[in-house]
Design a protein around this motif. Structure first.
Motif, PDB file in Angstrom:
ATOM      1  N   TRP A  89       0.822  -1.203   0.000  1.00  0.00           N
ATOM      2  CA  TRP A  89       0.000   0.000   0.000  1.00  0.00           C
ATOM      3  C   TRP A  89       0.858   1.255   0.000  1.00  0.00           C
ATOM      4  O   TRP A  89       0.642   2.182  -0.786  1.00  0.00           O
ATOM      5  N   GLN A  90       1.834   1.324   0.844  1.00  0.00           N
ATOM      6  CA  GLN A  90       2.673   2.507   0.959  1.00  0.00           C
ATOM      7  C   GLN A  90       4.141   2.113   0.871  1.00  0.00           C
ATOM      8  O   GLN A  90       4.513   0.974   1.127  1.00  0.00           O
ATOM      9  N   ARG A  91       4.949   3.068   0.463  1.00  0.00           N
ATOM     10  CA  ARG A  91       6.414   2.937   0.397  1.00  0.00           C
ATOM     11  C   ARG A  91       6.915   2.085  -0.769  1.00  0.00           C
ATOM     12  O   ARG A  91       8.111   1.853  -0.892  1.00  0.00           O
ATOM     13  N   PHE A  92       6.019   1.605  -1.632  1.00  0.00           N
ATOM     14  CA  PHE A  92       6.480   0.814  -2.769  1.00  0.00           C
ATOM     15  C   PHE A  92       6.244   1.541  -4.085  1.00  0.00           C
ATOM     16  O   PHE A  92       6.350   0.941  -5.152  1.00  0.00           O
ATOM     17  N   GLY A  93       5.926   2.847  -4.013  1.00  0.00           N
ATOM     18  CA  GLY A  93       5.716   3.621  -5.220  1.00  0.00           C
ATOM     19  C   GLY A  93       7.010   4.216  -5.743  1.00  0.00           C
ATOM     20  O   GLY A  93       8.109   3.869  -5.315  1.00  0.00           O
ATOM     21  N   GLY A  94       6.876   5.144  -6.689  1.00  0.00           N
ATOM     22  CA  GLY A  94       8.041   5.797  -7.276  1.00  0.00           C
ATOM     23  C   GLY A  94       8.298   5.327  -8.688  1.00  0.00           C
ATOM     24  O   GLY A  94       7.628   4.434  -9.215  1.00  0.00           O
ATOM     25  N   ASP A  95       9.303   5.934  -9.295  1.00  0.00           N
ATOM     26  CA  ASP A  95       9.623   5.620 -10.689  1.00  0.00           C
ATOM     27  C   ASP A  95      10.232   4.237 -10.847  1.00  0.00           C
ATOM     28  O   ASP A  95      10.003   3.550 -11.846  1.00  0.00           O
ATOM     29  N   ASP A 127      16.196  -0.289  -3.709  1.00  0.00           N
ATOM     30  CA  ASP A 127      16.939  -1.472  -3.269  1.00  0.00           C
ATOM     31  C   ASP A 127      16.294  -2.071  -2.022  1.00  0.00           C
ATOM     32  O   ASP A 127      16.261  -3.296  -1.862  1.00  0.00           O
ATOM     33  N   GLU A 128      15.780  -1.201  -1.123  1.00  0.00           N
ATOM     34  CA  GLU A 128      15.161  -1.687   0.098  1.00  0.00           C
ATOM     35  C   GLU A 128      13.878  -2.460  -0.216  1.00  0.00           C
ATOM     36  O   GLU A 128      13.626  -3.528   0.341  1.00  0.00           O
ATOM     37  N   ASN A 129      13.074  -1.923  -1.124  1.00  0.00           N
ATOM     38  CA  ASN A 129      11.847  -2.615  -1.496  1.00  0.00           C
ATOM     39  C   ASN A 129      12.135  -3.968  -2.135  1.00  0.00           C
ATOM     40  O   ASN A 129      11.455  -4.965  -1.861  1.00  0.00           O
ATOM     41  N   ARG A 130      13.142  -3.982  -2.981  1.00  0.00           N
ATOM     42  CA  ARG A 130      13.531  -5.250  -3.607  1.00  0.00           C
ATOM     43  C   ARG A 130      13.976  -6.248  -2.546  1.00  0.00           C
ATOM     44  O   ARG A 130      13.586  -7.427  -2.564  1.00  0.00           O
ATOM     45  N   ALA A 131      14.752  -5.779  -1.599  1.00  0.00           N
ATOM     46  CA  ALA A 131      15.249  -6.662  -0.543  1.00  0.00           C
ATOM     47  C   ALA A 131      14.097  -7.193   0.320  1.00  0.00           C
ATOM     48  O   ALA A 131      14.106  -8.357   0.736  1.00  0.00           O
ATOM     49  N   GLY A 135       0.739   3.577  -4.454  1.00  0.00           N
ATOM     50  CA  GLY A 135       1.877   4.359  -4.917  1.00  0.00           C
ATOM     51  C   GLY A 135       2.459   5.141  -3.753  1.00  0.00           C
ATOM     52  O   GLY A 135       2.726   4.526  -2.712  1.00  0.00           O
ATOM     53  N   PRO A 136       2.575   6.455  -3.915  1.00  0.00           N
ATOM     54  CA  PRO A 136       2.300   7.238  -5.117  1.00  0.00           C
ATOM     55  C   PRO A 136       3.470   7.195  -6.108  1.00  0.00           C
ATOM     56  O   PRO A 136       4.568   6.866  -5.697  1.00  0.00           O
ATOM     57  N   PRO A 137       3.215   7.591  -7.375  1.00  0.00           N
ATOM     58  CA  PRO A 137       1.912   7.898  -7.971  1.00  0.00           C
ATOM     59  C   PRO A 137       1.099   6.631  -8.196  1.00  0.00           C
ATOM     60  O   PRO A 137       1.618   5.522  -8.113  1.00  0.00           O
ATOM     61  N   TYR A 138      -0.199   6.816  -8.456  1.00  0.00           N
ATOM     62  CA  TYR A 138      -1.076   5.684  -8.692  1.00  0.00           C
ATOM     63  C   TYR A 138      -0.466   4.731  -9.726  1.00  0.00           C
ATOM     64  O   TYR A 138       0.066   5.157 -10.751  1.00  0.00           O
ATOM     65  N   GLY A 139      -0.570   3.452  -9.450  1.00  0.00           N
ATOM     66  CA  GLY A 139      -0.086   2.441 -10.381  1.00  0.00           C
ATOM     67  C   GLY A 139       1.368   2.073 -10.211  1.00  0.00           C
ATOM     68  O   GLY A 139       1.806   1.032 -10.706  1.00  0.00           O
ATOM     69  N   SER A 140       2.134   2.897  -9.510  1.00  0.00           N
ATOM     70  CA  SER A 140       3.584   2.660  -9.463  1.00  0.00           C
ATOM     71  C   SER A 140       3.953   1.462  -8.598  1.00  0.00           C
ATOM     72  O   SER A 140       4.962   0.791  -8.872  1.00  0.00           O
ATOM     73  N   ALA A 141       3.167   1.151  -7.570  1.00  0.00           N
ATOM     74  CA  ALA A 141       3.481  -0.033  -6.765  1.00  0.00           C
ATOM     75  C   ALA A 141       3.361  -1.293  -7.620  1.00  0.00           C
ATOM     76  O   ALA A 141       4.194  -2.204  -7.532  1.00  0.00           O
ATOM     77  N   GLU A 142       2.326  -1.355  -8.447  1.00  0.00           N
ATOM     78  CA  GLU A 142       2.175  -2.504  -9.338  1.00  0.00           C
ATOM     79  C   GLU A 142       3.320  -2.552 -10.353  1.00  0.00           C
ATOM     80  O   GLU A 142       3.872  -3.630 -10.619  1.00  0.00           O
ATOM     81  N   SER A 143       3.690  -1.403 -10.917  1.00  0.00           N
ATOM     82  CA  SER A 143       4.784  -1.380 -11.884  1.00  0.00           C
ATOM     83  C   SER A 143       6.091  -1.850 -11.258  1.00  0.00           C
ATOM     84  O   SER A 143       6.837  -2.643 -11.843  1.00  0.00           O
ATOM     85  N   ASN A 144       6.373  -1.366 -10.054  1.00  0.00           N
ATOM     86  CA  ASN A 144       7.606  -1.762  -9.379  1.00  0.00           C
ATOM     87  C   ASN A 144       7.593  -3.236  -9.004  1.00  0.00           C
ATOM     88  O   ASN A 144       8.610  -3.934  -9.123  1.00  0.00           O
ATOM     89  N   PHE A 145       6.447  -3.713  -8.551  1.00  0.00           N
ATOM     90  CA  PHE A 145       6.347  -5.133  -8.240  1.00  0.00           C
ATOM     91  C   PHE A 145       6.554  -5.964  -9.495  1.00  0.00           C
ATOM     92  O   PHE A 145       7.246  -6.999  -9.469  1.00  0.00           O
TER      93      PHE A 145
END
Length: 325
Positions: A21-27, A31-35, A55-65
């Motif tokens: 939900w939070q902290r996994f957004g961005g462009d 490295d921390e999220n990956r870990a 995200g934010p922005p919307y959709g970015s958590a899914e893109s990063n995942f």
């Protein structure tokens, strides 16, 4: 890891799931999220929970995942349960919010593209829509299954009567309502009077979100609201809410000490004490926090214990009541 059956289905979920939900957004994924995601998988967390507008922005958590799934977790798709949702605002205009067929199916297509997936394991309607007929919303979920874009479907934050209606509509369409995702914690027990019984009756699993009450049931707020914390940002938690619950939070922390647990670990164990709760979703900002939360599974017992001298202590839940928690 402990795995629990989801209602009356064949699907097992880990007792603790990781939410983005939070902290996994961005462009790009940090490295921390990956870990965090890699370590979670190593420790048996097979379920990752997302939504279209995380995200934010919307959709970015899914893109990063999706990027991490294609690289660090490549080859493990069939070992994972991936869920996403639609129902909150996602894009401008009248077709990017709530529960219409047009919004839900378009959103699912977009989510699949962002995550480079052919299907998600669970697709949720994120919140009830007071205007769209429930038959239309549930029909869209059924279509997602019939099209092979979702294996199972769920709902979030539906009241008991709405849940019964949704399950009945889906059943008429040949689809079982797999799971309900409500907010549930020591500080928010709204599902106990009726919803849990409804889910059990209909064979629907329950996965709790915000089991740590957005951080209030952790060490973070024991000494007040720290600068830069979520409660100072006015998004989903505020200082007034923290202050209003402070007495209970500190009392619960004392009980956690008696159990040999951190407050967060006891709070997670407490949510999981009910066998009708399949899993609890945790959001974490570091590998250390992830491992600490998973430590809750080392002590899930809330039954009466005997101390030295064979003196029987009152159950932990009785202690909570005696402290007006």
């Amino acid at each position: 890891m402990i795995y629990r059956r989801t209602g009356r289905s064949g699907l097992l979920l880990p007792a603790l799931s990781v939410g983005l939900w939070q902290r996994f957004g961005g462009d790009l994924p940090s490295d921390e999220n990956r870990a965090i995601l890699i370590r979670a998988f190593e420790l048996g967390v097979t379920h990752f929970d997302l939504a279209n507008n995380y995200g934010p922005p919307y959709g970015s958590a899914e893109s990063n995942f999706g990027r991490i799934l294609r690289t660090d977790l490549a080859g493990h798709r069939d070992e994972l349960v991936i869920s996403t949702k639609a129902g909150w605002d996602m894009w401008p205009g009248p077709y990017g919010d709530w529960g219409s067929r047009k919004y839900l199916l378009a959103s699912l297509d977009q989510s699949l593209k962002r995550m480079y997936l052919e299907y998600v394991d669970i697709f949720y309607h994120h919140r009830p829509d007071p205007e769209t007929p429930l038959e239309e919303t549930m029909g869209a979920l059924a279509t997602a299954v019939h099209q092979g874009k979702a294996l199972y479907v769920g709902i979030s934050q539906y009241q008991p009567e709405q849940t019964r209606e949704a399950a009945a509509i889906l059943q008429e369409m040949g689809i079982r309502l797999l799971i309900h995702q409500p907010v549930y914690s020591m500080l928010n027990r709204w599902i106990e009077p009726e919803l849990l019984a409804t889910l059990e009756q209909h064979g629907i699993g329950c996965i709790a979100f915000s089991p740590l009450a957005q951080g209030m049931l952790t060490d973070k707020y024991l000494h007040g609201v720290p600068a830069g914390s979520r409660a100072t940002q006015g998004y989903s938690l505020n200082s007034e809410t923290v202050d209003r619950n402070m007495t209970r939070i500190r009392a619960l922390n004392e009980i956690a000490k008696l159990r040999g647990q951190k407050l967060s670990q006891m709070a997670l164990a407490w949510v999981l004490r009910d066998p009708r709760v399949t899993s609890a979703i945790v959001g974490v900002s570091s590998v250390q926090q992830l491992e600490e939360n998973l430590g809750a599974l080392d002590n899930l017992d809330f039954k009466t214990r005997r101390s030295q001298g064979d003196r029987q202590d009152p159950p932990v839940e009785d202690k909570m009541r005696s402290r007006n928690v």
